[in-house]
Design a protein around this motif. Structure first.
Motif, PDB file in Angstrom:
ATOM      1  N   SER A  41       9.071 -12.164  -6.735  1.00 10.10           N
ATOM      2  CA  SER A  41      10.525 -12.318  -6.715  1.00 10.10           C
ATOM      3  C   SER A  41      11.237 -11.252  -7.555  1.00 10.10           C
ATOM      4  O   SER A  41      12.458 -11.157  -7.513  1.00 10.10           O
ATOM      5  N   GLU A  42      10.483 -10.451  -8.300  1.00 11.33           N
ATOM      6  CA  GLU A  42      11.088  -9.392  -9.107  1.00 11.33           C
ATOM      7  C   GLU A  42      11.592  -8.269  -8.206  1.00 11.33           C
ATOM      8  O   GLU A  42      11.060  -8.025  -7.121  1.00 11.33           O
ATOM      9  N   ASP A  43      12.637  -7.584  -8.666  1.00 11.66           N
ATOM     10  CA  ASP A  43      13.169  -6.445  -7.932  1.00 11.66           C
ATOM     11  C   ASP A  43      12.197  -5.270  -7.993  1.00 11.66           C
ATOM     12  O   ASP A  43      11.481  -5.090  -8.976  1.00 11.66           O
ATOM     13  N   ILE A  44      12.208  -4.477  -6.933  1.00 11.55           N
ATOM     14  CA  ILE A  44      11.379  -3.275  -6.892  1.00 11.55           C
ATOM     15  C   ILE A  44      12.089  -2.205  -7.714  1.00 11.55           C
ATOM     16  O   ILE A  44      13.292  -1.977  -7.528  1.00 11.55           O
ATOM     17  N   PRO A  45      11.372  -1.541  -8.630  1.00  9.96           N
ATOM     18  CA  PRO A  45      12.006  -0.469  -9.409  1.00  9.96           C
ATOM     19  C   PRO A  45      12.553   0.623  -8.483  1.00  9.96           C
ATOM     20  O   PRO A  45      11.981   0.908  -7.426  1.00  9.96           O
ATOM     21  N   ASP A  46      13.678   1.225  -8.864  1.00  4.77           N
ATOM     22  CA  ASP A  46      14.331   2.245  -8.039  1.00  4.77           C
ATOM     23  C   ASP A  46      13.389   3.386  -7.681  1.00  4.77           C
ATOM     24  O   ASP A  46      13.379   3.857  -6.539  1.00  4.77           O
ATOM     25  N   ARG A  47      12.606   3.831  -8.624  1.00  5.25           N
ATOM     26  CA  ARG A  47      11.684   4.950  -8.370  1.00  5.25           C
ATOM     27  C   ARG A  47      10.659   4.583  -7.304  1.00  5.25           C
ATOM     28  O   ARG A  47      10.345   5.368  -6.421  1.00  5.25           O
ATOM     29  N   PHE A  48      10.150   3.377  -7.370  1.00  3.32           N
ATOM     30  CA  PHE A  48       9.163   2.926  -6.399  1.00  3.32           C
ATOM     31  C   PHE A  48       9.787   2.798  -5.019  1.00  3.32           C
ATOM     32  O   PHE A  48       9.194   3.200  -4.010  1.00  3.32           O
ATOM     33  N   ALA A  49      10.994   2.252  -4.955  1.00  5.94           N
ATOM     34  CA  ALA A  49      11.698   2.116  -3.676  1.00  5.94           C
ATOM     35  C   ALA A  49      11.956   3.494  -3.065  1.00  5.94           C
ATOM     36  O   ALA A  49      11.831   3.682  -1.848  1.00  5.94           O
ATOM     37  N   SER A  50      12.293   4.459  -3.910  1.00  2.13           N
ATOM     38  CA  SER A  50      12.531   5.823  -3.440  1.00  2.13           C
ATOM     39  C   SER A  50      11.249   6.431  -2.859  1.00  2.13           C
ATOM     40  O   SER A  50      11.281   7.062  -1.798  1.00  2.13           O
ATOM     41  N   LEU A  51      10.146   6.226  -3.538  1.00  2.00           N
ATOM     42  CA  LEU A  51       8.859   6.741  -3.036  1.00  2.00           C
ATOM     43  C   LEU A  51       8.481   6.097  -1.705  1.00  2.00           C
ATOM     44  O   LEU A  51       7.988   6.774  -0.796  1.00  2.00           O
ATOM     45  N   LEU A  52       8.724   4.785  -1.574  1.00  5.18           N
ATOM     46  CA  LEU A  52       8.427   4.104  -0.310  1.00  5.18           C
ATOM     47  C   LEU A  52       9.296   4.654   0.819  1.00  5.18           C
ATOM     48  O   LEU A  52       8.822   4.845   1.943  1.00  5.18           O
ATOM     49  N   SER A  53      10.559   4.927   0.521  1.00  2.81           N
ATOM     50  CA  SER A  53      11.469   5.477   1.524  1.00  2.81           C
ATOM     51  C   SER A  53      10.998   6.862   1.978  1.00  2.81           C
ATOM     52  O   SER A  53      11.005   7.175   3.170  1.00  2.81           O
ATOM     53  N   GLN A  57       9.774   8.012   5.816  1.00  2.00           N
ATOM     54  CA  GLN A  57      10.352   9.149   6.523  1.00  2.00           C
ATOM     55  C   GLN A  57       9.266  10.098   7.028  1.00  2.00           C
ATOM     56  O   GLN A  57       9.356  10.614   8.134  1.00  2.00           O
ATOM     57  N   LYS A  58       8.244  10.306   6.240  1.00  3.60           N
ATOM     58  CA  LYS A  58       7.165  11.211   6.642  1.00  3.60           C
ATOM     59  C   LYS A  58       6.275  10.597   7.714  1.00  3.60           C
ATOM     60  O   LYS A  58       5.675  11.310   8.501  1.00  3.60           O
ATOM     61  N   GLU A  59       6.200   9.276   7.751  1.00  7.49           N
ATOM     62  CA  GLU A  59       5.344   8.620   8.740  1.00  7.49           C
ATOM     63  C   GLU A  59       6.016   8.461  10.092  1.00  7.49           C
ATOM     64  O   GLU A  59       5.343   8.219  11.081  1.00  7.49           O
TER      65      GLU A  59
END
Length: 67
Positions: A41-53, A57-59
């Motif tokens: 239930s914790e929020d995803i850290p901004d840096r991690f969300a950015s890396l996932l995004s 995009q590359k996939e």
């Protein structure tokens, strides 16, 4: 100190006062579930969300270029 086998532990737990067949293992399970629920239930850290995004995009398949 000797450890009980899983089956012996289950049989011993089946006779517990609260009628819980897993005995102390049920409390461990409840604590683990509570910890997991809190964790997901914790929020995803901004840096991690950015890396996932960036990874998403590359996939994405590239559209073939028209000649």
């Amino acid at each position: 100190m000797k450890y009980q086998s899983f089956e012996k532990g289950r049989k011993a737990g089946a006779d517990s006062r609260d009628g819980d067949p897993l005995g102390a293992n049920s409390e461990i399970g409840r604590k683990l579930k509570q910890y997991y629920d809190d964790l997901v239930s914790e929020d995803i850290p901004d840096r991690f969300a950015s890396l996932l995004s960036q990874l998403e995009q590359k996939e994405k398949p590239q559209a073939p270029e028209k000649e």
